[in-house]
Design an enzyme around this catalytic site. Structure first.
Site, PDB file in Angstrom:
ATOM      1  N   CYS A 140      49.670  51.689  30.001  1.00  0.00           N
ATOM      2  CA  CYS A 140      49.554  50.205  29.808  1.00  0.00           C
ATOM      3  C   CYS A 140      50.032  49.611  28.597  1.00  0.00           C
ATOM      4  O   CYS A 140      50.833  48.639  28.585  1.00  0.00           O
ATOM      5  CB  CYS A 140      48.041  49.801  30.104  1.00  0.00           C
ATOM      6  SG  CYS A 140      47.554  50.476  31.705  1.00  0.00           S
ATOM      7  N   HIS A 183      45.788  43.208  27.585  1.00  0.00           N
ATOM      8  CA  HIS A 183      45.683  44.361  27.231  1.00  0.00           C
ATOM      9  C   HIS A 183      46.838  44.831  26.003  1.00  0.00           C
ATOM     10  O   HIS A 183      47.449  45.752  25.524  1.00  0.00           O
ATOM     11  CB  HIS A 183      46.143  45.626  28.074  1.00  0.00           C
ATOM     12  CG  HIS A 183      45.536  46.962  27.899  1.00  0.00           C
ATOM     13  ND1 HIS A 183      45.521  48.008  28.975  1.00  0.00           N
ATOM     14  CD2 HIS A 183      44.532  47.358  26.789  1.00  0.00           C
ATOM     15  CE1 HIS A 183      44.685  48.971  28.208  1.00  0.00           C
ATOM     16  NE2 HIS A 183      44.389  48.665  27.068  1.00  0.00           N
TER      17      HIS A 183
END
Ligand SMILES: *[C@@H]1O[C@H](CO)[C@@H](O)[C@H](O)[C@H]1NC(C)=O
Ligand SMILES: *[C@@H]1O[C@H](CO)[C@@H](O)[C@H](O)[C@H]1NC(C)=O
Ligand SMILES: *[C@@H]1O[C@H](CO)[C@@H](O)[C@H](O)[C@H]1NC(C)=O
Ligand SMILES: *[C@@H]1O[C@H](CO)[C@@H](O)[C@H](O)[C@H]1NC(C)=O
Ligand SMILES: *[C@@H]1O[C@H](CO)[C@@H](O)[C@H](O)[C@H]1NC(C)=O
Ligand SMILES: *[C@@H]1O[C@H](CO)[C@@H](O)[C@H](O)[C@H]1NC(C)=O
Ligand SMILES: *[C@@H]1O[C@H](CO)[C@@H](O)[C@H](O)[C@H]1NC(C)=O
Ligand SMILES: *[C@@H]1O[C@H](CO)[C@@H](O)[C@H](O)[C@H]1NC(C)=O
Length: 574
Positions: free
Chosen positions: A88, A144
């Site tokens: 991610c 993120h």
């Protein structure tokens, strides 16, 4: 009367002369390669989290219905050799900066809540570039890329608005995330924010639906005369809460809808993916309602491969490819991706050119009328002509990673032909072939009608040149089908600790290590890795700061190193 007529002729002659002069001046003064100013396109990125390559219809499986995504893919461009990073944080960094994440030391494990790590502040992000060109910029869903300080969060990194979460994942209904802060304490807190404000009222609503609602609201509230950049980064189909949840609104219904899937967990996964597909339909429909669709570019992609087994396992499938998320085998990095735009000169085809996540920033920047020279030297390559005109790309190589902590690296060269990979993942347990092929006799047969009936097809119908047919879909599917490369006779494990070399054209499933016979290519690829090692910023040590614990912040994850906007739990000051 003659006077009137004469005046008429004089006026007419002057008008014609002026028009002619205008035309001549236009061609003299406007250089040929400057396009006639048209409105800047709306750019919409829809990102799935940990979606498997085999889990979209356009890669040839009917196991999980994704008619809306397929409608975009079959009428747009299927990106067959689209590479991401292995997880991610690095993938999102590559997408938003146009650079390999090893230049920023965030090429390894994803950032975890409680870690003081982020994208460096001095690097310009995609939304920051687009804002300079007049774009309104919105992020819905996952970030993120750091949230220790306010300055690391989306509102300070180029987005006008952000509704969503800062860390890796949240619960599908409760929007809480549990992270291990030390080896003894798990910390749990709410992570859904509207800007900096925690949104307790989100609890109870299904994440995919809530994020879709917010994305639709953004489009609805947008003035279509201004260019829009919308990044919708879904939670689906990542696991939620403590990293095991696969949240669906009604699991009984999921079990009925997907009873032909053997693995009960994959039935839930199938529903999570199918509901995300519906979200795509709603977004496209709203763009159409707002009369924005004909001037839009819509990219659908996964941030990396599925996590079929192991930590945060979601039972997604990268079949027939080897490996999964967190490995540099194809299953971890050759992701599902397709792009649709009525602005492309050529559409409805499979693009087999080498494309990397970092290319999207320069590609969109150019599509938005930006001068690529102003981006300076970046790893990304402008792929607009490669896509729009179906031309060969200028990209010859993709650096997948150099991970000095995991002792793993991988690079692809010769326009996608050769891949050198060194390392083993999770002690070898991520190095195999995994996942459901989804092509058994129990799976419902393909019918183009599900695509033709989707909201997406309904919305784009008037914008595509030829109607989609069964034959056309079959032809495109045949071009992306990789099932021929699988060989289940293979013996495990494949040990790449000393290095493996694969010929991806002949062996995309990475079954035959040809390193012994191709010493020259091996040497060249090791040399390229050495070149990149020189620019790599080492990963910082993983440190968890217990001061981030949500117990100090009314059970929310907050920007704890800069917490004036955070509500502090009474009587529990640090
Ligand atoms: C957090 O990281 C930044 C960047 O590495 C550093 O400047 C800062 O001092 C760190 N803060 C703390 C409290 O460790
Ligand atoms: C937690 O980690 C520390 C430092 O590595 C170690 O000293 C301690 O024994 C660990 N505690 C437990 C319960 O594993
Ligand atoms: C879940 O779906 C089943 C099957 O359609 C239905 O019978 C049930 O009422 C649903 N439950 C809820 C809470 O909606
Ligand atoms: C490749 O690069 C050359 C030189 O910069 C450029 O003229 C050409 O248009 C590029 N090709 C594509 C497909 O973008
Ligand atoms: C795209 O290019 C490939 C390779 O040159 C060719 O086979 C294919 O027909 C082209 N498709 C379109 C839609 O131009
Ligand atoms: C990576 O290599 C170094 C040096 O050889 C070693 O100390 C370390 O344990 C290795 N790490 C992994 C994850 O194998
Ligand atoms: C796998 O092994 C069987 C039995 O030895 C053989 O018939 C088959 O051809 C093999 N398949 C492949 C793809 O090598
Ligand atoms: C603190 O958390 C509770 C939920 O536990 C919430 O209802 C309340 O609004 C929060 N207070 C503030 C000031 O955010």
């Amino acid at each position: 009367m003659p006077a009137l007529k004469r005046r008429y002729w004089i006026m007419a002659t002057i008008t014609i002369a002026a028009v002619l002069l205008g035309i001549i001046l236009y061609f003299v003064l406007v250089p040929e390669d400057v396009p006639i100013t048209r409105k800047k396109p709306h750019i919409i990125i829809i990102m799935a989290d940990d979606l498997g390559r085999n889990d979209v219809g356009f890669h040839g499986s009917n196991q999980i219905p994704t008619p809306n995504i397929d409608a975009l893919a079959y009428n747009g461009i299927i990106l067959d050799k689209f590479y991401t990073q292995y997880a991610c944080t690095p993938s999102r960094a590559a997408l938003l900066t146009g650079n390999y994440p090893l230049r920023y030391g965030i090429h390894g494990s994803p950032i975890r809540a409680g870690q003081n790590r982020s994208l460096p502040e001095d690097v310009t992000t995609m939304p920051e570039h687009l804002k300079k060109l007049g774009y309104k910029t919105h992020l819905v869903g996952k970030w993120h890329l750091g949230a220790a300080y306010k300055k690391s969060t989306p509102l300070r990194r180029g987005f006008d608005t952000h509704f969503g979460y800062w860390h890796g994942f949240v619960g599908y209904f409760d929007y809480t995330a549990i992270y291990e802060l030390t080896n003894e304490t798990n910390a749990k807190g709410l992570d859904v924010h509207d800007g900096f404000q925690p949104v307790w009222s989100a609890q109870g609503k299904y994440a995919t639906e809530l994020f879709t609602e917010k994305a639709v609201e953004v489009i609805d509230g947008h003035d279509g005369d201004e260019p829009l950049f919308l990044f919708l980064a879904h939670l689906a189909p990542h696991t939620g809460t403590d990293g095991t949840e696969l949240g669906v609104p009604n699991s009984t219904l999921s079990n009925i809808k997907y009873e032909y899937i053997k693995d009960p967990r994959r039935r839930l996964y199938a529903d999570v993916v199918n509901l995300m597909d519906e979200s795509v339909g709603k977004v496209v429909e709203k763009l159409s309602d707002k009369n924005m669709l004909q001037n839009s570019i819509i990219l659908f992609l996964s941030d990396n491969g599925a996590q079929t087994v192991g930590v945060y396992e979601n039972s997604g499938s990268n079949w027939p490819l080897r490996g999964l998320k967190l490995s540099e085998f194809e299953g971890g990095v050759r992701a599902a991706a397709a792009i649709f735009s009525p602005l492309f000169e050529k559409s409805g085809y499979v693009n087999k050119e080498l494309i990397h996540l970092t290319d999207l920033l320069p590609t969109f920047f150019v599509a938005a009328g930006g001068d690529p020279e102003t981006l300076g030297t970046i790893d990304g390559i402008n792929q607009w002509d490669t896509l729009s005109k179906n031309l060969s790309t200028n990209r010859t190589e993709v650096l997948l990673n150099i991970n000095e902590v995991e002792n793993a690296s991988a690079i692809i060269t010769n326009s996608g032909r050769y891949k050198f990979l060194q390392g083993t993942y999770n002690s070898g347990s991520y190095d195999h072939h995994y996942g459901d092929g989804g092509r058994g006799p129990e799976v419902p047969p393909f019918s183009v009608s599900t695509i033709l009936e989707s909201s997406t097809y309904e919305a784009i119908r008037g914008l595509v040149t030829a109607p989609l047919t069964n034959d056309k879909v079959k032809e495109l599917r045949a071009q992306t089908d990789l099932s021929w490369c699988r060989n289940d006779n293979e013996t495990y494990p494949m040990d790449c600790r000393k290095g493996c070399l694969f010929n991806l054209d002949e062996d995309p499933c990475e079954i035959t290590n040809i390193i012994e016979t191709e010493k020259e290519i091996e040497g060249k690829l090791r040399g390229r890795l050495d070149d990149f090692k020189k620019v790599m910023v080492p990963q910082p040590e993983e440190v968890f700061d217990e001061a981030s614990n949500p117990i100090f912040y009314n059970n929310t994850w907050c920007t704890w190193l800069d917490d004036d906007l955070c509500f502090k739990t009474p009587k529990l000051q640090k």
